[in-house]
Design a protein around this motif. Structure first.
Motif, PDB file in Angstrom:
ATOM      1  N   GLN A  51       0.817  -1.216   0.000  1.00 33.33           N
ATOM      2  CA  GLN A  51       0.000   0.000   0.000  1.00 33.33           C
ATOM      3  C   GLN A  51       0.854   1.271   0.000  1.00 33.33           C
ATOM      4  O   GLN A  51       0.576   2.214  -0.721  1.00 33.33           O
ATOM      5  CB  GLN A  51      -0.957  -0.011   1.201  1.00 33.33           C
ATOM      6  CG  GLN A  51      -1.930   1.161   1.216  1.00 33.33           C
ATOM      7  CD  GLN A  51      -2.851   1.197   0.003  1.00 33.33           C
ATOM      8  OE1 GLN A  51      -3.296   0.166  -0.477  1.00 33.33           O
ATOM      9  NE2 GLN A  51      -3.134   2.391  -0.493  1.00 33.33           N
ATOM     10  N   TRP A  52       1.906   1.303   0.844  1.00 35.54           N
ATOM     11  CA  TRP A  52       2.734   2.511   0.924  1.00 35.54           C
ATOM     12  C   TRP A  52       3.385   2.826  -0.420  1.00 35.54           C
ATOM     13  O   TRP A  52       3.510   3.992  -0.812  1.00 35.54           O
ATOM     14  CB  TRP A  52       3.779   2.409   2.032  1.00 35.54           C
ATOM     15  CG  TRP A  52       4.828   1.341   1.856  1.00 35.54           C
ATOM     16  CD1 TRP A  52       4.806   0.088   2.365  1.00 35.54           C
ATOM     17  CD2 TRP A  52       6.054   1.450   1.111  1.00 35.54           C
ATOM     18  NE1 TRP A  52       5.941  -0.614   1.981  1.00 35.54           N
ATOM     19  CE2 TRP A  52       6.723   0.216   1.219  1.00 35.54           C
ATOM     20  CE3 TRP A  52       6.657   2.457   0.373  1.00 35.54           C
ATOM     21  CZ2 TRP A  52       7.950  -0.032   0.611  1.00 35.54           C
ATOM     22  CZ3 TRP A  52       7.887   2.219  -0.237  1.00 35.54           C
ATOM     23  CH2 TRP A  52       8.529   0.984  -0.110  1.00 35.54           C
ATOM     24  N   LEU A  53       3.790   1.794  -1.178  1.00 42.99           N
ATOM     25  CA  LEU A  53       4.424   1.999  -2.476  1.00 42.99           C
ATOM     26  C   LEU A  53       3.390   2.469  -3.503  1.00 42.99           C
ATOM     27  O   LEU A  53       3.665   3.388  -4.297  1.00 42.99           O
ATOM     28  CB  LEU A  53       5.111   0.713  -2.933  1.00 42.99           C
ATOM     29  CG  LEU A  53       5.830   0.765  -4.275  1.00 42.99           C
ATOM     30  CD1 LEU A  53       6.829   1.910  -4.330  1.00 42.99           C
ATOM     31  CD2 LEU A  53       6.534  -0.561  -4.546  1.00 42.99           C
ATOM     32  N   GLN A  54       2.215   1.885  -3.480  1.00 47.12           N
ATOM     33  CA  GLN A  54       1.151   2.320  -4.385  1.00 47.12           C
ATOM     34  C   GLN A  54       0.807   3.789  -4.136  1.00 47.12           C
ATOM     35  O   GLN A  54       0.641   4.573  -5.072  1.00 47.12           O
ATOM     36  CB  GLN A  54      -0.103   1.461  -4.194  1.00 47.12           C
ATOM     37  CG  GLN A  54       0.059   0.032  -4.643  1.00 47.12           C
ATOM     38  CD  GLN A  54      -1.176  -0.802  -4.316  1.00 47.12           C
ATOM     39  OE1 GLN A  54      -2.278  -0.283  -4.231  1.00 47.12           O
ATOM     40  NE2 GLN A  54      -0.976  -2.101  -4.120  1.00 47.12           N
ATOM     41  N   GLU A  55       0.737   4.156  -2.870  1.00 43.56           N
ATOM     42  CA  GLU A  55       0.412   5.532  -2.485  1.00 43.56           C
ATOM     43  C   GLU A  55       1.503   6.500  -2.938  1.00 43.56           C
ATOM     44  O   GLU A  55       1.215   7.586  -3.448  1.00 43.56           O
ATOM     45  CB  GLU A  55       0.233   5.595  -0.962  1.00 43.56           C
ATOM     46  CG  GLU A  55      -0.511   6.789  -0.467  1.00 43.56           C
ATOM     47  CD  GLU A  55      -1.940   6.881  -0.962  1.00 43.56           C
ATOM     48  OE1 GLU A  55      -2.400   8.019  -1.152  1.00 43.56           O
ATOM     49  OE2 GLU A  55      -2.601   5.844  -1.177  1.00 43.56           O
ATOM     50  N   LEU A  56       2.757   6.109  -2.741  1.00 53.30           N
ATOM     51  CA  LEU A  56       3.875   6.953  -3.170  1.00 53.30           C
ATOM     52  C   LEU A  56       3.866   7.159  -4.679  1.00 53.30           C
ATOM     53  O   LEU A  56       4.092   8.269  -5.161  1.00 53.30           O
ATOM     54  CB  LEU A  56       5.211   6.309  -2.772  1.00 53.30           C
ATOM     55  CG  LEU A  56       5.861   6.805  -1.511  1.00 53.30           C
ATOM     56  CD1 LEU A  56       7.186   6.080  -1.291  1.00 53.30           C
ATOM     57  CD2 LEU A  56       6.057   8.291  -1.515  1.00 53.30           C
ATOM     58  N   ARG A  57       3.636   6.093  -5.418  1.00 50.93           N
ATOM     59  CA  ARG A  57       3.617   6.197  -6.876  1.00 50.93           C
ATOM     60  C   ARG A  57       2.459   7.067  -7.358  1.00 50.93           C
ATOM     61  O   ARG A  57       2.572   7.765  -8.344  1.00 50.93           O
ATOM     62  CB  ARG A  57       3.541   4.811  -7.511  1.00 50.93           C
ATOM     63  CG  ARG A  57       4.843   4.057  -7.421  1.00 50.93           C
ATOM     64  CD  ARG A  57       4.720   2.699  -8.058  1.00 50.93           C
ATOM     65  NE  ARG A  57       6.011   2.068  -8.200  1.00 50.93           N
ATOM     66  CZ  ARG A  57       6.178   0.786  -8.483  1.00 50.93           C
ATOM     67  NH1 ARG A  57       5.121   0.006  -8.630  1.00 50.93           N
ATOM     68  NH2 ARG A  57       7.377   0.273  -8.602  1.00 50.93           N
ATOM     69  N   LYS A  58       1.352   7.002  -6.645  1.00 51.88           N
ATOM     70  CA  LYS A  58       0.166   7.748  -7.060  1.00 51.88           C
ATOM     71  C   LYS A  58       0.267   9.229  -6.682  1.00 51.88           C
ATOM     72  O   LYS A  58       0.011  10.101  -7.507  1.00 51.88           O
ATOM     73  CB  LYS A  58      -1.082   7.129  -6.422  1.00 51.88           C
ATOM     74  CG  LYS A  58      -2.377   7.808  -6.793  1.00 51.88           C
ATOM     75  CD  LYS A  58      -3.554   7.128  -6.136  1.00 51.88           C
ATOM     76  CE  LYS A  58      -4.847   7.858  -6.459  1.00 51.88           C
ATOM     77  NZ  LYS A  58      -5.968   7.311  -5.717  1.00 51.88           N
ATOM     78  N   ASN A  59       0.619   9.508  -5.421  1.00 52.70           N
ATOM     79  CA  ASN A  59       0.554  10.869  -4.902  1.00 52.70           C
ATOM     80  C   ASN A  59       1.893  11.543  -4.661  1.00 52.70           C
ATOM     81  O   ASN A  59       1.947  12.745  -4.455  1.00 52.70           O
ATOM     82  CB  ASN A  59      -0.248  10.888  -3.594  1.00 52.70           C
ATOM     83  CG  ASN A  59      -1.668  10.415  -3.814  1.00 52.70           C
ATOM     84  OD1 ASN A  59      -2.301  10.764  -4.798  1.00 52.70           O
ATOM     85  ND2 ASN A  59      -2.169   9.591  -2.907  1.00 52.70           N
ATOM     86  N   GLY A  60       2.984  10.758  -4.633  1.00 52.88           N
ATOM     87  CA  GLY A  60       4.291  11.341  -4.398  1.00 52.88           C
ATOM     88  C   GLY A  60       4.554  11.515  -2.919  1.00 52.88           C
ATOM     89  O   GLY A  60       3.811  11.008  -2.096  1.00 52.88           O
ATOM     90  N   PRO A  61       5.591  12.231  -2.575  1.00 55.45           N
ATOM     91  CA  PRO A  61       6.416  13.044  -3.463  1.00 55.45           C
ATOM     92  C   PRO A  61       7.221  12.178  -4.437  1.00 55.45           C
ATOM     93  O   PRO A  61       7.626  11.070  -4.106  1.00 55.45           O
ATOM     94  CB  PRO A  61       7.326  13.807  -2.507  1.00 55.45           C
ATOM     95  CG  PRO A  61       7.343  13.017  -1.246  1.00 55.45           C
ATOM     96  CD  PRO A  61       6.040  12.298  -1.180  1.00 55.45           C
TER      97      PRO A  61
END
Length: 139
Positions: A51-61
């Motif tokens: 989840q944390w990686l999906q979130e990073l890829r989607k919203n950044g930074p």
């Protein structure tokens, strides 16, 4: 006599893994930043991202190479435009919406660069074909 050595997995630093994943290292969880990442772990992150990686890829930074790609400019163009830090998706969208003069200029540079690269590639292909034809004729 052959020794039976246990094969060890290759590992990489978190910065290398983050670069391969296209994410900003400072935004990753502490556990990711502090350890090492094996090739198997990297593969697992790529195929089934948590989840944390999906979130990073989607919203950044997002790291600068990703920001540059999303804006359609080079990394150098980002620097010339004064963008030196990681940006969120929201910040990138705001820059796109604002469409500042520097962004317009850098996008035009990218278009010119692509045209020139294509022209050079075509020229080299023609030269190679002519050289091959000449060699075939001589041989």
């Amino acid at each position: 006599m052959t020794s039976l050595k246990q094969k060890t997995s290759q590992t990489m630093k978190p910065a290398t893994a983050a670069k391969k994943l296209g994410i900003y290292l400072d935004a990753t969880p502490a556990g990711f930043q502090e350890g090492t990442v094996s090739r198997e772990e990297l593969s697992a992150l790529q195929t089934d991202p948590p989840q944390w990686l999906q979130e990073l890829r989607k919203n950044g930074p997002h790291p600068r190479p990703v920001v540059a790609a999303k804006l359609g400019v080079s990394i150098s163009g980002l620097a010339r435009g004064g963008v030196t830090e990681a940006l969120t998706t929201e910040q990138i969208e705001a820059i796109k919406a604002e469409n500042p003069l520097w962004l317009q200029h850098e996008r035009a540079n990218q278009v010119d660069l692509r045209k020139e690269t294509a022209r050079i590639k075509e020229k080299r292909e023609k030269e190679a074909a002519a050289k091959a034809a000449k060699a075939a004729k001589a041989g």
